[in-house]
Design an enzyme around this catalytic site. Sequence first.
Site, short mmCIF file in Angstrom:
data_model
loop_
_atom_site.label_atom_id
_atom_site.label_comp_id
_atom_site.label_asym_id
_atom_site.label_seq_id
_atom_site.Cartn_x
_atom_site.Cartn_y
_atom_site.Cartn_z
CE LYS A 17 7.53 4.44 1.51
NZ LYS A 17 6.78 3.53 2.43
CD GLU B 101 -0.64 -0.96 -11.34
OE1 GLU B 101 -0.41 -1.72 -10.40
OE2 GLU B 101 -0.33 -1.21 -12.50
CB CYS C 43 -6.16 -3.63 -5.50
SG CYS C 43 -5.22 -4.62 -6.68
CD GLU D 95 -9.67 -0.25 -1.44
OE1 GLU D 95 -9.07 0.78 -1.08
OE2 GLU D 95 -9.21 -1.04 -2.28
P1 NAD Z 1 -1.12 3.48 0.97
O1 NAD Z 1 -1.55 4.45 -0.07
O2 NAD Z 1 -1.40 3.81 2.39
O3 NAD Z 1 0.45 3.24 0.91
C1 NAD Z 1 1.08 2.78 -0.27
C2 NAD Z 1 2.52 3.25 -0.26
O4 NAD Z 1 2.55 4.68 -0.38
C3 NAD Z 1 3.29 2.91 1.02
O5 NAD Z 1 4.59 2.55 0.67
C4 NAD Z 1 3.26 4.22 1.77
O6 NAD Z 1 4.31 4.37 2.70
C5 NAD Z 1 3.38 5.21 0.63
N1 NAD Z 1 2.90 6.57 0.94
C6 NAD Z 1 1.89 6.93 1.77
N2 NAD Z 1 1.75 8.28 1.77
C7 NAD Z 1 2.69 8.77 0.91
C8 NAD Z 1 3.06 10.09 0.50
N3 NAD Z 1 2.42 11.18 0.95
N4 NAD Z 1 4.07 10.22 -0.39
C9 NAD Z 1 4.72 9.13 -0.87
N5 NAD Z 1 4.43 7.86 -0.49
C10 NAD Z 1 3.42 7.68 0.39
O7 NAD Z 1 -1.75 2.08 0.56
P2 NAD Z 1 -1.66 0.72 1.36
O8 NAD Z 1 -2.54 0.83 2.57
O9 NAD Z 1 -0.26 0.31 1.52
O10 NAD Z 1 -2.33 -0.31 0.31
C11 NAD Z 1 -3.69 -0.56 0.23
C12 NAD Z 1 -4.31 0.20 -0.92
O11 NAD Z 1 -3.62 -0.13 -2.11
C13 NAD Z 1 -5.76 -0.14 -1.18
O12 NAD Z 1 -6.47 1.02 -1.48
C14 NAD Z 1 -5.70 -1.04 -2.42
O13 NAD Z 1 -6.86 -1.07 -3.21
C15 NAD Z 1 -4.57 -0.42 -3.14
N6 NAD Z 1 -3.97 -1.37 -4.08
C16 NAD Z 1 -4.16 -1.18 -5.42
C17 NAD Z 1 -3.64 -2.08 -6.34
C18 NAD Z 1 -3.84 -1.89 -7.83
O14 NAD Z 1 -3.15 -2.56 -8.58
N7 NAD Z 1 -4.72 -1.04 -8.27
C19 NAD Z 1 -2.92 -3.18 -5.89
C20 NAD Z 1 -2.75 -3.35 -4.51
C21 NAD Z 1 -3.27 -2.43 -3.62
#
Ligand code: NAD
Length: 486
Positions: free
Chosen positions: A178, A254, A288, A390
Amino acid sequence: MKQFQNFINGEFVTTASGKTFENRNPVDNSLLGLVHEAGQPEVDAAVKAAKAAMKGPWGKMTQAQRIQLLDKVANRINERFDEFLDAECKDTGKPHKIASHIDIPRGAANFKAFSETLANHPTEAFKLDTPDGRGALNYGHRTPKGVIAVISPWNLPLLLMTWKVGPALACGNTVVVKPSEETPATATLLGEVMNECGVPKGVYNVVHGFGPDSAGAYLTEHPDVNAITFTGETRTGEIIMRAASVGLRNISLECGGKNPGIVFADCDMDKAIEGTMRSAFVNCGQVCLGTERVYVERPVFDEFVQRLKEGVEKLRLGVPEDPEVDFGPLVSQEHKEKVLSYYRLAVEEGATVVTGGGVPEMGEALNAGAWVEPTIWTGLADDARVVREEVFGPCCHIRPFDTEDEVIELANDTKYGLSAAIWTENSARASRVAEAMDVGIAWVNSWFLRDLRTAFGGAKESGIGREGGVHGLEFYTELKNVCIKL
Ligand code: NAD
């Protein structure tokens, strides 16, 4: 109008509900196409296909055959490099210069690196003494977990998705991906590549949509999903962890970061400036591992702030295709509003704006895009929200420090624990401070220097588990002990 369809059981399919949502280009807010939002029926079909594929030709392949197939996938991504590059840059607005060096080559490499690790990794074996003197032989045997749900974010869409899909498939699992609703293109394109390479139907599936009451929730709550690997925000990770608790499914999380950069007076200042420029501003700060808190030893504080300011003011903003451009827009209008709200908050909290802090004038053709200025602040209190939360934008706060103990305390004073970057020429101090950081990844005199064989993951609220190299094996396989009485 371009259509981004779901990829289920080797076919691109429309949805039963006919629901679609718009995919917009953050460079100028133009419409890129319509994304077909998967409902419960499509998620059910994708999980069913993935489950069935475990029992089909894929499940019967030897490890060597699987590895050969994944090698083909990596090569085919590289053959279609320009299409992947174009799709990724249109979805995210990031410069070609960056995506052609990081996103696409690493996205392809993720299908090779883990295969090699797997092929060379031994399993454990123990001979046990028994009272009859004949003993027993124990050996470890790894089997795939089954259907893996891959939930990925928008900041490095192909790279972070294949970082999970590569090892999951190398270990013999099947996946339902997804991708983020903001960046559906490269995951969809990868479906074509899977078919071209002869990856059996149902091994790689893609469902598009959002989180709650949409594809994300339907997938993570699905009882036939055996494990969930997620990259995204910490709050989303908590929701997914709750979903995974039903049926005790494994998770790998992550999540977010608020990573410190520590600059000692004995550093090589050129390296520290160059590294901090990258760690705070590359990919418009949407990494991230990026540095949002910089601590600089007092004797070099003024010099550091001045030089970083000069570096930022030289960044060239512009469209992805321009080879001179270092810096694109943020991923979306929504994210622009979030980042700008932090820009306003910083001023309310008493920051000195060293540079940036607003919206750049990009000209009539681009002003509707998600542009913000790269920004540096000083003067915020340690408990300011901008120092603790963040932002995930092109910005950092710089604060002076006086002693090593003080800076360790400051750097660790956060609920997050993803990464740290330490700049010093004193190697004893470097390892002492690196080891004292409450993080999963500590860099010394570098940032984002990745060896794919090493562990990757976060401490505290930055995540659970480690992926990368042999560490991925723990998550993507079930280790069974076979005990043979001799
Ligand atoms: P997000 O959590 O909003 O979304 C990530 C994914 O989760 C998307 O595909 C989204 O549609 C899905 N999602 C959202 N709510 C959900 C739910 N209730 N159930 C299932 N899936 C759901 O994050 P984002 O805005 O896409 O990404 C940015 C964040 O990701 C930042 O906090 C960043 O630090 C983090 N990040 C972490 C790493 C790492 O390796 N630690 C790497 C990249 C990004």
